[in-house]
Write a protein that holds these residues in place. Structure first.
Motif, short mmCIF file in Angstrom:
data_model
loop_
_atom_site.label_atom_id
_atom_site.label_comp_id
_atom_site.label_asym_id
_atom_site.label_seq_id
_atom_site.Cartn_x
_atom_site.Cartn_y
_atom_site.Cartn_z
N HIS A 39 0.81 -1.22 0.00
CA HIS A 39 0.00 0.00 0.00
C HIS A 39 0.84 1.28 0.00
O HIS A 39 0.54 2.22 -0.72
CB HIS A 39 -0.94 0.00 1.22
N ALA A 40 1.91 1.30 0.81
CA ALA A 40 2.66 2.55 1.01
C ALA A 40 4.14 2.46 0.64
O ALA A 40 4.86 3.43 0.82
CB ALA A 40 2.52 3.00 2.46
N GLY A 41 4.59 1.29 0.22
CA GLY A 41 5.99 1.17 -0.19
C GLY A 41 6.92 1.06 1.02
O GLY A 41 6.51 0.86 2.16
N TRP A 42 8.21 1.20 0.71
CA TRP A 42 9.23 1.01 1.74
C TRP A 42 9.11 2.06 2.84
O TRP A 42 9.36 1.78 4.01
CB TRP A 42 10.61 1.06 1.09
N GLN A 43 8.74 3.27 2.48
CA GLN A 43 8.58 4.32 3.49
C GLN A 43 7.49 3.95 4.49
O GLN A 43 7.62 4.19 5.69
CB GLN A 43 8.26 5.65 2.83
N GLY A 44 6.42 3.34 4.02
CA GLY A 44 5.36 2.90 4.91
C GLY A 44 5.82 1.82 5.87
O GLY A 44 5.46 1.81 7.05
N VAL A 45 6.65 0.88 5.37
CA VAL A 45 7.19 -0.17 6.23
C VAL A 45 8.08 0.43 7.30
O VAL A 45 8.03 0.03 8.47
CB VAL A 45 7.96 -1.21 5.38
N CYS A 46 8.89 1.39 6.93
CA CYS A 46 9.76 2.05 7.91
C CYS A 46 8.93 2.79 8.96
O CYS A 46 9.25 2.75 10.15
CB CYS A 46 10.71 3.02 7.21
N MET A 47 7.87 3.46 8.53
CA MET A 47 7.01 4.16 9.48
C MET A 47 6.30 3.18 10.41
O MET A 47 6.17 3.44 11.60
CB MET A 47 5.96 5.00 8.72
#
Length: 70
Positions: A39-47
């Protein structure tokens, strides 16, 4: 033929034990991170990782007074 109450309860307990086991938690976390990445890409996983870490830190801060007598 239907399943008996005892059999349903045994199945539920097996499912509960799996979900609460470290293996089950890993599967749930993996699913959460996979859906977040989709849904949100790598930045979403980091968040999400930062949010989980912050939640763990908050839980530790709240419960530290319970474990340590003054």
């Amino acid at each position: 033929m239907g399943t008996s109450k005892k059999q349903k309860k045994r199945e539920w307990l097996r499912y509960r034990d799996f979900v609460l086991s470290p293996y089950g938690v890993i599967k749930i976390k993996s699913l959460g991170y996979t859906l977040t990445y989709a849904h949100a890409g790598w930045q979403g996983v980091c968040m999400l990782g930062a949010a989980v870490s912050l939640l763990a830190l908050l839980l530790w801060w709240i419960t530290r007074r319970v474990a340590m007598p003054e």
